[in-house]
Write an enzyme that holds these catalytic residues in place. Sequence first.
Site, PDB file in Angstrom:
ATOM      1  N   ARG A 127       4.026  16.701  35.993  1.00 36.56           N
ATOM      2  CA  ARG A 127       4.689  16.512  37.574  1.00 36.56           C
ATOM      3  C   ARG A 127       4.116  16.948  38.749  1.00 36.56           C
ATOM      4  O   ARG A 127       3.808  16.509  39.505  1.00 36.56           O
ATOM      5  CB  ARG A 127       6.097  17.203  37.320  1.00 36.56           C
ATOM      6  N   SER A 163      36.776   4.227  19.169  1.00 41.91           N
ATOM      7  CA  SER A 163      35.988   3.062  18.847  1.00 41.91           C
ATOM      8  C   SER A 163      37.168   1.382  18.680  1.00 41.91           C
ATOM      9  O   SER A 163      38.190   1.349  19.376  1.00 41.91           O
ATOM     10  CB  SER A 163      36.042   2.837  16.967  1.00 41.91           C
ATOM     11  N   ARG A 178      -9.592  -3.422  38.884  1.00 39.80           N
ATOM     12  CA  ARG A 178      -8.669  -4.247  39.065  1.00 39.80           C
ATOM     13  C   ARG A 178      -8.058  -4.737  38.045  1.00 39.80           C
ATOM     14  O   ARG A 178      -9.110  -5.985  37.838  1.00 39.80           O
ATOM     15  CB  ARG A 178      -7.754  -4.214  40.235  1.00 39.80           C
TER      16      ARG A 178
END
Lengths: 454, 454, 454, 454
Positions: free
Chosen positions: C190, C289, C328
């Site tokens: 990050r 459930s 690219r």
Amino acid sequence: MSAPDRDFAQGKGLLAPGWAGSPAEAATCDAAVLQAMLDAEAALTRAQAALGLAPAEAARAVTEAADAERFDLRELALRGREGGNPVIPLAAALATAVPGAYASYVHRGATSQDILDTAAMLVAARTTAPLLADLDRTARALARLAARHRDTPMPGRTLTQHAVPTTFGLKAAGWRSLVLDARDRVAAVRRSLPAQLGGAAGTLAAFHAHAEADGVPLREPGPRLVAAYARELGLAEPALPWHTLRTPVADLAGALALTTGALGKIAADVLVLSRTETGELSEGSGGGSSAMPHKANPVRATLIAAAARRAPALAAVLYGSVAAEDERPAGAWHAEWETLRDLLRLTGGAARDAAELVTGLRVHTARMRENLSLTGGLIVSERLAAAVAARLGRARAGELLTNAARVCRTGGGTLAEALAAEPALQGLDLGPLADPTRYTGAAGALTDRALTRC
Amino acid sequence: MSAPDRDFAQGKGLLAPGWAGSPAEAATCDAAVLQAMLDAEAALTRAQAALGLAPAEAARAVTEAADAERFDLRELALRGREGGNPVIPLAAALATAVPGAYASYVHRGATSQDILDTAAMLVAARTTAPLLADLDRTARALARLAARHRDTPMPGRTLTQHAVPTTFGLKAAGWRSLVLDARDRVAAVRRSLPAQLGGAAGTLAAFHAHAEADGVPLREPGPRLVAAYARELGLAEPALPWHTLRTPVADLAGALALTTGALGKIAADVLVLSRTETGELSEGSGGGSSAMPHKANPVRATLIAAAARRAPALAAVLYGSVAAEDERPAGAWHAEWETLRDLLRLTGGAARDAAELVTGLRVHTARMRENLSLTGGLIVSERLAAAVAARLGRARAGELLTNAARVCRTGGGTLAEALAAEPALQGLDLGPLADPTRYTGAAGALTDRALTRC
Amino acid sequence: MSAPDRDFAQGKGLLAPGWAGSPAEAATCDAAVLQAMLDAEAALTRAQAALGLAPAEAARAVTEAADAERFDLRELALRGREGGNPVIPLAAALATAVPGAYASYVHRGATSQDILDTAAMLVAARTTAPLLADLDRTARALARLAARHRDTPMPGRTLTQHAVPTTFGLKAAGWRSLVLDARDRVAAVRRSLPAQLGGAAGTLAAFHAHAEADGVPLREPGPRLVAAYARELGLAEPALPWHTLRTPVADLAGALALTTGALGKIAADVLVLSRTETGELSEGSGGGSSAMPHKANPVRATLIAAAARRAPALAAVLYGSVAAEDERPAGAWHAEWETLRDLLRLTGGAARDAAELVTGLRVHTARMRENLSLTGGLIVSERLAAAVAARLGRARAGELLTNAARVCRTGGGTLAEALAAEPALQGLDLGPLADPTRYTGAAGALTDRALTRC
Amino acid sequence: MSAPDRDFAQGKGLLAPGWAGSPAEAATCDAAVLQAMLDAEAALTRAQAALGLAPAEAARAVTEAADAERFDLRELALRGREGGNPVIPLAAALATAVPGAYASYVHRGATSQDILDTAAMLVAARTTAPLLADLDRTARALARLAARHRDTPMPGRTLTQHAVPTTFGLKAAGWRSLVLDARDRVAAVRRSLPAQLGGAAGTLAAFHAHAEADGVPLREPGPRLVAAYARELGLAEPALPWHTLRTPVADLAGALALTTGALGKIAADVLVLSRTETGELSEGSGGGSSAMPHKANPVRATLIAAAARRAPALAAVLYGSVAAEDERPAGAWHAEWETLRDLLRLTGGAARDAAELVTGLRVHTARMRENLSLTGGLIVSERLAAAVAARLGRARAGELLTNAARVCRTGGGTLAEALAAEPALQGLDLGPLADPTRYTGAAGALTDRALTRC
């Protein structure tokens, strides 16, 4: 090349307990691949001879020379680096191994990919034969287990928790149906494995050029040769050269990945059901441990589970290679070789382990019954809810059951006992309704039906 | 839940030019999935009514209520977190949406997976219909291209280099055969997509419990119900509940991965053949660029190529989920949902793009011919070698050709010219032999044969 | 485009209980991606203004117009099909949204990939912020669990079988160390997320062309602009444009795949330990459930396990896209967009679920102790073997233990009782040696050491 | 076991031209793995001796016996099937190979995974040493290429089409930066490869039991032993046993997958740039073809490209194995062994090929210039547009350029000529602006900057 260099095998199975010593190992080892390439070369010359494109003697000479034992695998492997594939040095070595007069009929008109792809199909055919036999053996053992345990109740489990009862027969029948799915797909792919022959760019032009230069008056020699070549090999005749039309490889990838998945399902169940706390299944001959002599590990299931984790990624590489540029791609094709072989090995090994696993599997029916009672009857709350709802309506039934479940989870006792205390339910015979062994629904019928499939 | 929270769509296609606006997008969007789940719920109640297990009015009421427009998708999505799937809140919401008397017939006896798996098969059926149509459209356009260019010569290329000539007709015929392979596999899988119905643990026991509690005298109500349910849905009747027997999903994975691969092969060829230096193909309506207004990019091929890179990994996840423990696995099943949808979208989008690509494809035959002559005839050296070898033997031929090739690579001139200077070859008419446009082997015949397949 | 067409969201989270409603969902939705693209566009104009390459008013105008709410997402998505990416229509729409005099400063000199890659990095930065917070929250909760249960003994299990005792503290400390590994890798990636700016082919030439044409006397305007642009965005300045140098994306792939794996390890343990028969752990608020109201499923663990099955395949696609041709690539780049977003979502969702899971986790220490005694002391046979061997030698000890183990497995009773009957061991105090709760080795010390990491 | 059975090697490199004969092959072959396992066993006994937990003579005896040449690989492989790993038979065989008095000090207190994981880290360390050397060699060659071609103009290409000019220097500098990224990541992972030692379930309890039984008064013998063991091996000391904390394996997976991707980027560029029509690059020693003796294939690039297609899938398997249940998982761990080895081999082989490729790479600068002029100047339309826009405004400039581009695409001639005819542009000196070799932006400066990294 020094002796040690020649000698060190890249692999002798040390890291491959899943397929060491298996028929798949034997059918895919380098010597077997080399033999398959030589079989392709010999078939090519024979097919040419059959059409008058080569002398019969050349066909005999090449066929005789095409024996893997005569070639130095390691040298071929190292020389393969130059051109990027092992067929180039192999064709040269094979030409040297036949009498000079016939050397020019070795590999004549072919491209490396013709030989390598054909060899891959031969190896696939030879590896899937024992694979299918092991799948059949597994399916038969599962049929016996399913029949024997048609009415053996055990907890059905969803998201790790007891849900409602099921039977071990239905479980085994389900395993078998997966194995048959895998068998059917592998067998179908196996029946259509095609020979590969296209020449340099898939037009078969070299065969035309040689026929023309040699004055052989054969119309469309290329396509005829493909047919004869496929016949020699016992492989299917392809409609087109498939150098970059890779359906055969992709079909193998899918069938093999499904197979390891199917066997992996069995393994996954065996692993959870043989956990120490559960103990409903155990392998016939559990594996020992280096540290704890008493341990009986589910080794076969473990090795199958490992294969099932690896196979999808290998299949993905093969599917990815379908998108291949030009008449021969620079990389996509090369990425297939070891990948397909690894996938064949893993699947073949897993099938051997599965056959061993299911033929030796021990089923502890007493533990299954004990485990059925672990939740104090909550495992049949669905049935009780239906019965109570028919009497009191769904909403009131839901309330009662929820209450009773809480009582029985916290205070002990069974769900039936908690409900029996309820005045509104007086007269309802809860006993049979609360017996988990009697709440197996259509398990028996489904098992019977599944066993009719062959 | 605030308005903006409800509002922000996770995706409106911004990052998905490959499938935004496609039929696959429409058939797989959340609303379509929700409708498919509701269709499953309604079919279940109708099937029960047909067998006398529910009132006909309940079936009508549930069918009427089962309209995705009436439900709040976002709310269902968020409430689905609690139990880990969206069926739990949906069944509750649907029960609320029918008259109280019939609420208890909603989702009766089913488990979440019955509904979600059935919905997945419905979505697969609905997505593969336009997918097959696009594959057929693509195949038809390719048949036209192959027929029109049956005799259009172009360089055959292997490992990025000119090898020998081929024809664009054969290339297009090969593309078509891959597309037909994909179509056949998708169509076969589509025909066998099964409904899912097993109840809590695959024994159908709840249906038996309800029949028993309600006093409905029906033998084996579970299996009968499965048949009726499948009929209502237009899906195949499964031999067994397949909660953890995932062949249907794996078969879809394989067929779809092959399809993106097949289309990816076309795209790969278009991309290399439309490179600026090659210029043999171009897309009918090339895409613009944000920086260079003159650029005509092969956009359709690019998007297909991107799909072909992603699909195998998604298929691997699905194959990996076959190895699923218990009667419902904790994770393997959940990993399928978005993965299968993404794979359907990618494949459907790629098929749309492929249909657009091939119907608009521009074939620059003049450039193909120009490129054929780029190597000064080396592209037909194979044929010349055969001719020379027939006259002088293979060894001498090899020498001559290697020499001539060097001359022509370094000094310019053609291979034919270099050979013509060779005394030993006097009298050999090199002209026709050295014409790349006349060395296409069986390309025409192979094209014809391939086009007979339908 | 009709209203319904605009309206049907591709996804509102219906099939995504793992990340519906999560911070990762909000940070990665189409609106968020669009805003990130607009942020990139605005930063570009502002950076140009800062260097005198654009008027300050243009920067203000673009910044003001760069509000995702003003644009029609669906229209951009559909128009993105033409050129194969959404930036082309976005740049046009943004130019329209600013006063005419400034339109030419919108997207000036940039290529689509500059904007899309930068937006991807912004989205990654914005998604990993809450992801890191959730990992920290998870690690803190695990530190508490590890400290509290430092000396809580439980069975250590290998290959599904009891091996020797361990402690829950050590298990929790191990989970935490994996979470910290994940956090450290995500945090490191990050911190280095780079802005992307290179212009049409990565040379920054357009910025030079505009400076030259406009007579701006700036040396090396391109590199200066990159630095200013990165500053505006709070992203790292890249040494080179990285249009086809995809380390940043690969690093994200690796860190995110490790993270789902780390959380998947926790989930895998919770799933096996909360099985009905084992019952050592349970989720704080188990999921219901649809069929069995009493069931408490480990839903958070299940959803994390599903994410852990999907993430590696997504990471593989991203690693595969590193091998990208040209300035690219035609496909490799496009394959990244949705893949990276899906990976961010899955990981972010799994981190949310993990934080919920571990903060609410219930540890059933009594069950752990009960389970420790299930094997009648075989779980400490290793310790007994050491003690016996010290007295009688390894060989004799092995014999005795093996015998005793057989006695205790078949006849009941404990291993200590079986050994106590052995004359040769008279005087050896087997009691403490055979107590599983006292055979936890260095578990406590290891836990303490692991908890010092921060 | 018959001789042929012993003999058939699973692999001698026949299908592995990418890594046959490479240092990675030698460092990962079965004999090398066996030696690494023996090194781990010997280090364990030595470390115990160093702490007084074993006699010094035992350490010497084990160290002397720990020679792979003395063991029968094939037999170990086949015996490894029983317990599912090769350490169990190896430990037994090693105990037999030392004098009886010391046999009990072989493998004492360890579990199979301690030895196998440690061996894997040793093999990784030994394989990454030559890998790093090859990456460095590649980086140095690329630095030379980048410096030499700092100002060599060539077409920049995006989506297969010419975009704007770039330089080969910038391209080579970019390749180098990727290689350095890979090197940095591999080197970092290599520095932290940890030894593995935990005993049966990761608590180190057996070491405590033996110390206790033998009366060795050592506090916390387990953790001390881990430190000593790691020192003996030259591996990092782990904070915790990492039997199911698989960060080290995952980190290797990521670093190796990035490396094959980085090398795959180089290969991808070489492949497109050496296509017959483009011809800007060629491999120093192109590979031959079995059918066309004149062909010079980009073999090294092809083999690297194949590795780059396979590595991400292998890495995905390893990332998938992080989610491993219990103290040793049943399958996830076993799936790592061959996968990690294959990944090491592929990467090591690709690095060797890359070093050969770039050191021998031939750069055809004349072809680069020729190709620059292929579009008649459209490749610099961006620059002309800027110049024209500065004079006439963006809208009018766009019109003029679009017109001129059409003229030049259809009628031939250059863009500059078409524009020169335009009255509004009289006086603008189009010559230098239209020269592709002068429009390389910051390519030189970026190259210089990138080359400062070391």
